[in-house]
Scaffold this motif. Structure first.
Motif, PDB file in Angstrom:
ATOM      1  N   ILE A 130      21.027 -20.922  44.706  1.00  0.00           N
ATOM      2  CA  ILE A 130      19.808 -21.147  44.512  1.00  0.00           C
ATOM      3  C   ILE A 130      19.425 -19.871  43.608  1.00  0.00           C
ATOM      4  N   HIS A 131      19.677 -18.709  44.234  1.00  0.00           N
ATOM      5  CA  HIS A 131      19.326 -17.532  43.548  1.00  0.00           C
ATOM      6  C   HIS A 131      20.026 -17.216  42.177  1.00  0.00           C
ATOM      7  N   VAL A 138      18.741 -29.852  49.993  1.00  0.00           N
ATOM      8  CA  VAL A 138      17.448 -29.918  49.843  1.00  0.00           C
ATOM      9  C   VAL A 138      16.419 -28.996  50.742  1.00  0.00           C
ATOM     10  N   THR A 139      16.868 -28.926  52.076  1.00  0.00           N
ATOM     11  CA  THR A 139      16.119 -28.197  53.061  1.00  0.00           C
ATOM     12  C   THR A 139      15.847 -26.460  52.757  1.00  0.00           C
ATOM     13  N   VAL A 140      17.187 -26.164  52.177  1.00  0.00           N
ATOM     14  CA  VAL A 140      16.977 -24.691  51.892  1.00  0.00           C
ATOM     15  C   VAL A 140      16.234 -24.703  50.464  1.00  0.00           C
ATOM     16  N   LEU A 141      16.345 -25.496  49.908  1.00  0.00           N
ATOM     17  CA  LEU A 141      15.269 -25.618  48.550  1.00  0.00           C
ATOM     18  C   LEU A 141      13.938 -25.371  48.920  1.00  0.00           C
ATOM     19  N   ILE A 142      13.513 -26.439  49.962  1.00  0.00           N
ATOM     20  CA  ILE A 142      12.263 -26.309  50.549  1.00  0.00           C
ATOM     21  C   ILE A 142      11.892 -24.946  51.138  1.00  0.00           C
ATOM     22  N   LEU A 143      12.863 -24.599  52.029  1.00  0.00           N
ATOM     23  CA  LEU A 143      12.608 -23.081  52.566  1.00  0.00           C
ATOM     24  C   LEU A 143      12.388 -22.139  51.486  1.00  0.00           C
ATOM     25  N   THR A 144      13.042 -21.951  50.500  1.00  0.00           N
ATOM     26  CA  THR A 144      13.019 -21.017  49.675  1.00  0.00           C
ATOM     27  C   THR A 144      12.063 -21.047  48.321  1.00  0.00           C
ATOM     28  N   TYR A 145      11.336 -22.179  48.525  1.00  0.00           N
ATOM     29  CA  TYR A 145      10.422 -22.595  47.361  1.00  0.00           C
ATOM     30  C   TYR A 145       9.372 -21.264  47.175  1.00  0.00           C
ATOM     31  N   PRO A 146       8.879 -20.810  48.303  1.00  0.00           N
ATOM     32  CA  PRO A 146       7.993 -19.714  48.062  1.00  0.00           C
ATOM     33  C   PRO A 146       8.344 -18.622  47.215  1.00  0.00           C
ATOM     34  N   LEU A 147       9.872 -18.558  47.147  1.00  0.00           N
ATOM     35  CA  LEU A 147      10.348 -17.231  46.256  1.00  0.00           C
ATOM     36  C   LEU A 147      10.574 -17.762  44.865  1.00  0.00           C
ATOM     37  N   TYR A 148      11.038 -18.908  44.641  1.00  0.00           N
ATOM     38  CA  TYR A 148      11.471 -19.206  43.470  1.00  0.00           C
ATOM     39  C   TYR A 148      10.591 -20.233  42.673  1.00  0.00           C
ATOM     40  N   ARG A 149       9.685 -21.109  43.150  1.00  0.00           N
ATOM     41  CA  ARG A 149       8.827 -21.982  42.863  1.00  0.00           C
ATOM     42  C   ARG A 149       9.742 -23.232  41.911  1.00  0.00           C
ATOM     43  N   HIS A 150      10.790 -23.528  42.381  1.00  0.00           N
ATOM     44  CA  HIS A 150      11.328 -24.477  41.933  1.00  0.00           C
ATOM     45  C   HIS A 150      10.553 -26.015  42.033  1.00  0.00           C
ATOM     46  N   ARG A 151      11.215 -27.024  41.410  1.00  0.00           N
ATOM     47  CA  ARG A 151      10.912 -28.276  41.276  1.00  0.00           C
ATOM     48  C   ARG A 151      12.040 -29.100  41.770  1.00  0.00           C
ATOM     49  N   ASN A 179      14.544 -36.451  57.314  1.00  0.00           N
ATOM     50  CA  ASN A 179      14.469 -37.228  56.045  1.00  0.00           C
ATOM     51  C   ASN A 179      12.879 -37.401  55.708  1.00  0.00           C
ATOM     52  N   ARG A 180      12.076 -37.657  56.806  1.00  0.00           N
ATOM     53  CA  ARG A 180      10.761 -37.932  56.381  1.00  0.00           C
ATOM     54  C   ARG A 180       9.911 -36.562  55.812  1.00  0.00           C
ATOM     55  N   VAL A 181      10.223 -35.411  56.600  1.00  0.00           N
ATOM     56  CA  VAL A 181       9.662 -34.003  56.222  1.00  0.00           C
ATOM     57  C   VAL A 181      10.045 -33.800  54.713  1.00  0.00           C
ATOM     58  N   THR A 182      11.433 -33.904  54.475  1.00  0.00           N
ATOM     59  CA  THR A 182      11.891 -33.697  53.218  1.00  0.00           C
ATOM     60  C   THR A 182      11.559 -34.570  52.238  1.00  0.00           C
ATOM     61  N   ALA A 183      11.317 -36.040  52.263  1.00  0.00           N
ATOM     62  CA  ALA A 183      10.803 -36.745  51.273  1.00  0.00           C
ATOM     63  C   ALA A 183       9.533 -36.438  51.072  1.00  0.00           C
ATOM     64  N   ARG A 184       8.614 -36.010  51.826  1.00  0.00           N
ATOM     65  CA  ARG A 184       7.093 -35.649  51.758  1.00  0.00           C
ATOM     66  C   ARG A 184       6.937 -34.334  50.912  1.00  0.00           C
ATOM     67  N   SER A 185       8.125 -33.349  51.114  1.00  0.00           N
ATOM     68  CA  SER A 185       7.947 -32.038  50.683  1.00  0.00           C
ATOM     69  C   SER A 185       8.553 -31.962  49.402  1.00  0.00           C
ATOM     70  N   VAL A 186       9.011 -32.718  48.739  1.00  0.00           N
ATOM     71  CA  VAL A 186       9.757 -32.619  47.422  1.00  0.00           C
ATOM     72  C   VAL A 186       8.620 -33.167  46.369  1.00  0.00           C
TER      73      VAL A 186
END
Length: 400
Positions: A93-94, A113-126, A155-162
Motif C-alpha cells: 500500500i505504501h 481490505v482490512t489493512v486498507l481500512i486501518l491505514t486510511y488515516p495515513l493515505y486517504r485511499h478510496r 465482513n459486515r464491518v468491512t462492507a460498511r467501512s469501504v
C-alpha cells in the motif's frame, strides 16, 4: 504528456500515463500459470481495463508472470506468515501511494481490505470492494462456528467501512445491501466477464477428437459439472441427479447412455468418490479433480450440457464459461443465475428442485442433436455482448 520512471519500492520500470487517466490498483487474490480458480479470468480484464485507466496490480499469492498486459505497475505482495503478510500488505500500500495510486478494487481479499481500512488515516485511499453470494448457506448438519461468526462480523464491518460495495448481477444488488447493511447509494453494479476468445466452441472434428480423448462414446449424453465440490454448489445432488436422469433418459431411448463428468475439488470429494464407485451408478460418474482454468474451454465445448444444481451463487462464472463455449446449461435460480442466462431461458429450476433439474436435463438429452446445438449460438452471443472484459472494464471505469 507521457514519460517513464522507475518505482522506488519495486524497482519496476513504469511508463507514465496522461494526467487525465484515473488511477486504480486492482488487487489480485491469487494468480499462477495453472490457476484452477476464476482468478484466471483477471488478466483479460486487466488488459481491457489498462486501455482505459492508469492501472497497477497487487498480486497477493501465487506465481504471477513478470508482466501483465495493461498493467503499468505490477507488485507481488511479500510475506508468508500471517504477520509477514500483514506487513507485506502495508508495504505494498505504501509503494502504491508513493507511485500515486490511491484507489483500490478488491475481490475476496479480506486481509488486504482490512489493512486498507486501518491505514486510511495515513493515505486517504478510496476502496471499492466486490462481494456477491450468501455466506450463511451451509450443510444442514453444520452449525455456525465461532470462526464463522467472527468472519461475519468482519465482513459486515468491512462492507460498511469501504467507499463502495460492488456486486452483481442486478438481483444481487438489493440482496447484498440488505445482507451487510450498506445504504443503496453506496452500492455499485458490476458484471463478471468471460474471454470469449479463450472460451469458444469447437468445430465438429475437434469436438469429436476431444470427446474421444476424454473417453466419451459417441452415443453418450455428457453432463458436465464444474465447480467447487461443496454442499453450497449442490455436490450432494449430483449422484441422485445422475441416477434419475439415467433412468428416465435410457428408458425413453435405450441407445443413449448418460454420463456425468465432475471437474473440481473440495470438501465433498470423498463423498462423491464413494458414490462414483457405487455399482448402482454403473460407472457413469467420472471425477476429474481440479482442472486448470486454461484446460476448461475444451471440456465445456465437448460436453452436451453443463449442470449447476447450486443452493448458493452470486454471479457464477461457470455459466459464463459454458455460454461462451456455446454449451447449453441447466441451472437453479440461485443468486443471480437467472440474470446471467437471461429472462427467457427455459432450463432454470428452483433451488433444491431435483425433479425440475431432471426434467430439464431429460428435455435436452432427448432433443435432436441439431436442435440442442442451436441453443449454443444464442448463449454465446449473450456472453459476448453482455459479459465481455471490455464491458466490465467500462463499468469499473465509470466508478472512478
Amino acid at each position: 504528456m507521457v514519460g517513464t520512471r522507475r518505482d522506488r519500492g519495486s524497482g519496476a520500470a513504469v511508463t507514465a500515463a496522461p494526467d487525465a487517466r484515473p488511477r486504480l490498483v486492482y488487487v489480485v487474490p491469487h494468480l499462477s500459470e495453472n490457476e484452477s480458480e476464476h482468478f484466471a479470468h483477471i488478466p483479460a480484464l486487466l488488459a481491457a481495463l489498462g486501455s482505459r485507466v492508469d492501472l497497477a496490480a497487487a498480486v497477493e499469492r501465487g506465481s504471477p508472470p513478470t508482466r501483465l498486459a495493461g498493467v503499468r505497475l505490477l507488485l507481488r505482495v511479500p510475506g508468508r506468515s500471517r504477520l509477514g503478510r500483514v506487513l507485506g500488505t502495508a508495504l505494498t500500500i505504501h509503494r502504491c501511494a508513493r507511485a500515486g495510486y490511491r484507489t483500490y478494487f478488491l475481490r475476496y481479499s479480506t486481509l488486504f481490505v482490512t489493512v486498507l481500512i486501518l491505514t486510511y488515516p495515513l493515505y486517504r485511499h478510496r476502496i471499492l470492494l466486490w462481494r456477491s453470494g450468501l455466506p450463511d448457506v451451509r450443510e444442514p448438519e453444520r452449525r455456525k462456528s465461532l470462526r464463522h461468526r467472527l468472519q461475519d462480523v468482519l465482513n459486515r464491518v468491512t462492507a460498511r467501512s469501504v467507499h463502495c460495495l460492488v456486486t452483481g448481477p442486478e438481483t444481487m444488488v438489493p440482496i447484498m445491501a440488505g445482507l451487510w447493511g450498506v445504504p443503496r447509494h453506496r452500492m455499485r453494479l458490476l458484471y463478471n466477464d468471460v474471454d470469449a476468445g479463450r472460451f469458444a466452441p469447437l468445430d465438429a472434428e475437434a469436438r469429436h477428437t476431444a470427446r474421444k480423448r476424454f473417453g466419451w462414446n459417441g452415443d453418450e449424453f455428457v453432463m458436465l459439472f464444474v465447480h467447487r465440490l461443496s454442499y453450497r454448489k449442490g455436490a450432494r445432488l449430483l449422484a441422485p441427479l445422475l441416477a434419475e436422469v439415467s433412468r428416465v433418459v435410457e428408458a425413453a431411448d435405450p441407445d443413449v447412455r448418460v454420463r456425468l463428468v465432475v471437474a473440481g475439488d473440495g470438501p465433498e470429494r470423498p463423498r462423491l468418490e464413494r458414490e462414483a464407485s457405487d455399482p448402482a451408478l454403473g460407472g457413469r460418474m467420472q471425477l476429474l479433480g481440479a482442472v486448470p482454468n486454461h484446460d476448461l474451454p475444451e471440456l465445456y465445448a465437448a460436453a452436451d450440457c453443463v449442470v449447476m444444481p447450486s443452493y448458493e451463487e452470486g454471479f457464477p462464472r461457470v455459466l459464463l464459461e459454458a455460454m461462451a463455449c456455446g454449451t447449453p446449461v441447466v441451472t437453479t435460480d440461485a443468486g443471480g443465475s437467472r440474470d446471467v442466462v437471461g429472462a427467457g431461458y427455459p432450463y432454470v429450476a428452483r433451488v433444491g428442485d431435483l425433479d425440475g433439474l431432471v426434467a430439464h436435463l431429460r428435455s435436452l438429452a432427448v432433443m435432436p442433436p441439431e436442435e440442442r446445438c442451436a441453443l449454443g449460438p444464442r448463449l454465446r452471443r449473450r456472453a459476448q455482448e453482455k459479459f465481455s472484459p471490455q464491458r466490465a472494464a467500462e463499468m469499473i471505469e465509470a466508478m472512478l
